[in-house]
Scaffold this motif. Structure first.
Motif, PDB file in Angstrom:
ATOM      1  N   MET A  29       0.838  -1.202   0.000  1.00  0.00           N
ATOM      2  CA  MET A  29       0.000   0.000   0.000  1.00  0.00           C
ATOM      3  C   MET A  29       0.868   1.245   0.000  1.00  0.00           C
ATOM      4  N   GLY A  30       0.401   2.287  -0.680  1.00  0.00           N
ATOM      5  CA  GLY A  30       1.138   3.546  -0.710  1.00  0.00           C
ATOM      6  C   GLY A  30       2.461   3.415  -1.432  1.00  0.00           C
ATOM      7  N   LYS A  31       3.514   3.956  -0.817  1.00  0.00           N
ATOM      8  CA  LYS A  31       4.837   3.900  -1.449  1.00  0.00           C
ATOM      9  C   LYS A  31       5.320   2.464  -1.591  1.00  0.00           C
ATOM     10  N   SER A  32       4.942   1.601  -0.651  1.00  0.00           N
ATOM     11  CA  SER A  32       5.312   0.185  -0.772  1.00  0.00           C
ATOM     12  C   SER A  32       4.654  -0.433  -2.000  1.00  0.00           C
ATOM     13  N   GLY A  33       3.473   0.088  -2.358  1.00  0.00           N
ATOM     14  CA  GLY A  33       2.794  -0.389  -3.559  1.00  0.00           C
ATOM     15  C   GLY A  33       3.562  -0.044  -4.811  1.00  0.00           C
ATOM     16  N   HIS A  34       4.127   1.174  -4.841  1.00  0.00           N
ATOM     17  CA  HIS A  34       4.940   1.562  -6.001  1.00  0.00           C
ATOM     18  C   HIS A  34       6.154   0.646  -6.128  1.00  0.00           C
ATOM     19  N   ILE A  35       6.779   0.330  -5.009  1.00  0.00           N
ATOM     20  CA  ILE A  35       7.928  -0.573  -5.020  1.00  0.00           C
ATOM     21  C   ILE A  35       7.496  -1.965  -5.478  1.00  0.00           C
ATOM     22  N   ALA A  36       6.336  -2.403  -5.007  1.00  0.00           N
ATOM     23  CA  ALA A  36       5.822  -3.728  -5.385  1.00  0.00           C
ATOM     24  C   ALA A  36       5.602  -3.811  -6.888  1.00  0.00           C
ATOM     25  N   LYS A  37       5.072  -2.731  -7.484  1.00  0.00           N
ATOM     26  CA  LYS A  37       4.854  -2.712  -8.929  1.00  0.00           C
ATOM     27  C   LYS A  37       6.168  -2.877  -9.676  1.00  0.00           C
ATOM     28  N   LYS A  38       7.184  -2.173  -9.212  1.00  0.00           N
ATOM     29  CA  LYS A  38       8.479  -2.243  -9.895  1.00  0.00           C
ATOM     30  C   LYS A  38       9.089  -3.638  -9.763  1.00  0.00           C
ATOM     31  N   ILE A  39       9.009  -4.243  -8.589  1.00  0.00           N
ATOM     32  CA  ILE A  39       9.567  -5.576  -8.400  1.00  0.00           C
ATOM     33  C   ILE A  39       8.847  -6.583  -9.284  1.00  0.00           C
ATOM     34  N   ALA A  40       7.517  -6.457  -9.366  1.00  0.00           N
ATOM     35  CA  ALA A  40       6.739  -7.355 -10.211  1.00  0.00           C
ATOM     36  C   ALA A  40       7.151  -7.207 -11.669  1.00  0.00           C
ATOM     37  N   ALA A  41       7.339  -5.962 -12.103  1.00  0.00           N
ATOM     38  CA  ALA A  41       7.738  -5.715 -13.484  1.00  0.00           C
ATOM     39  C   ALA A  41       9.121  -6.294 -13.768  1.00  0.00           C
ATOM     40  N   THR A  42      10.045  -6.143 -12.817  1.00  0.00           N
ATOM     41  CA  THR A  42      11.397  -6.672 -12.998  1.00  0.00           C
ATOM     42  C   THR A  42      11.383  -8.188 -13.074  1.00  0.00           C
TER      43      THR A  42
END
Length: 295
Positions: free
Chosen positions: A28-41
């Protein structure tokens, strides 16, 4: 962070390697942005992965998660209320769950199968509250897991190119054969051709070079530099008298990015492409690399 990570990191990589479905990553929040990037990688490096927004999950997107998946949840505090439904769903359906959190005693950590603990370091901002240090560590940890999975999956450059066909990355990972000139477009001359004929061939083909070919085999090359060095008696000579007998060549499976490096290093604008037995199969020019998007 490396000093604080437990042996769960290797167990986590082993778990994610064996997943039959996808790695579902959420935060959630900023952790969500990080989660999106990790998933994409992960998705782009051979590990099927998908980001699921925790709030949307509570309104139907839990249906995106199957029992063949594994779940990775990111929360610095480990107490993000928005993650509760995903946590409950994971436990009810016995879906493996990995927690990334700074608090090993949190609600998230207590329900997880594996806990990757972030260092208890202060945030970088002046008030010590904006997610900065924690998000940087989460991202580094996620990238580390993705890279480890690349290694255990044997994900090489050829596989990488399949997932990255666009942009300069994709262009660099294409083979020379995909952009080389072949057949009638090649500036081919014979060893006994007089230089007036060679000049016409070089001019009409427009590459500034000529390939000296004997029986299909590349035996030499003539460049603009060779013409200048033989200017005084040029028209009195045959092609084999002017040609360089050891031209720069590359195989057709060479990556375009590597061909560009050779051009830069040798200060040339074109390369002959050869196959088995030095058979001429093509020519690649610097303009081809520009059109391919490498430069």
């Amino acid at each position: 962070m490396a000093d604080t990570l437990t042996t769960d990191i290797s167990v986590t990589v082993g778990l994610l390697k064996s997943v039959r479905g996808r790695v579902i990553i959420s935060g959630m929040g900023k952790s969500g942005h990080i989660a999106k990037k990790i998933a994409a990688t992960m998705a782009s490096t051979g590990t099927p992965a998908q980001f699921v927004h925790p709030a949307e999950a509570s309104h139907g997107d839990l249906g995106m998660i199957t029992e063949d998946d594994a779940i990775m949840l990111i929360s610095n505090s480990g107490e993000s209320r928005e993650l509760s439904d995903i946590i409950e769903f994971s436990r009810r359906h016995r879906i493996p769950m990995i927690a990334i959190t700074k608090n090993p005693d949190s609600t998230l950590a207590s329900h997880a199968d594996h806990v990757l603990t972030l260092p208890d370091a202060p945030e970088a901002c002046a008030i010590g509250m904006a997610p900065t240090t924690s998000t940087t560590c989460s991202l580094a940890l996620g990238d580390g897991i993705a890279v480890a999975l690349m290694q255990v999956h044997g994900f090489d450059r050829d596989k990488f190119s399949v997932f990255h066909p666009g942009g300069s990355l994709g262009a660099n990972l294409r083979a020379v054969r995909s952009v080389m000139h072949t057949g009638e477009s090649l500036p081919v001359v014979a060893p006994n051709d007089n230089m007036s004929s060679v000049l016409l061939t070089m001019t009409s083909k427009g590459f500034g070079v000529a390939a000296l070919v004997d029986g299909g085999k590349l035996v030499g090359a003539i460049t603009d530099g060779d013409l200048r060095r033989n200017m005084k008696t040029l028209l009195d000579k045959r092609a084999e008298m002017v040609a360089n007998p050891t031209p720069i060549t590359v195989p057709e499976h060479l990556l375009i990015g590597e061909a560009l490096s050779i051009m830069n290093e040798r200060k040339v604008s074109s390369l002959f492409v050869v196959g088995v037995g030095q058979k001429l199969v093509g020519l690649i020019h610097i303009h081809d690399l520009i059109r391919a998007g490498v430069i």
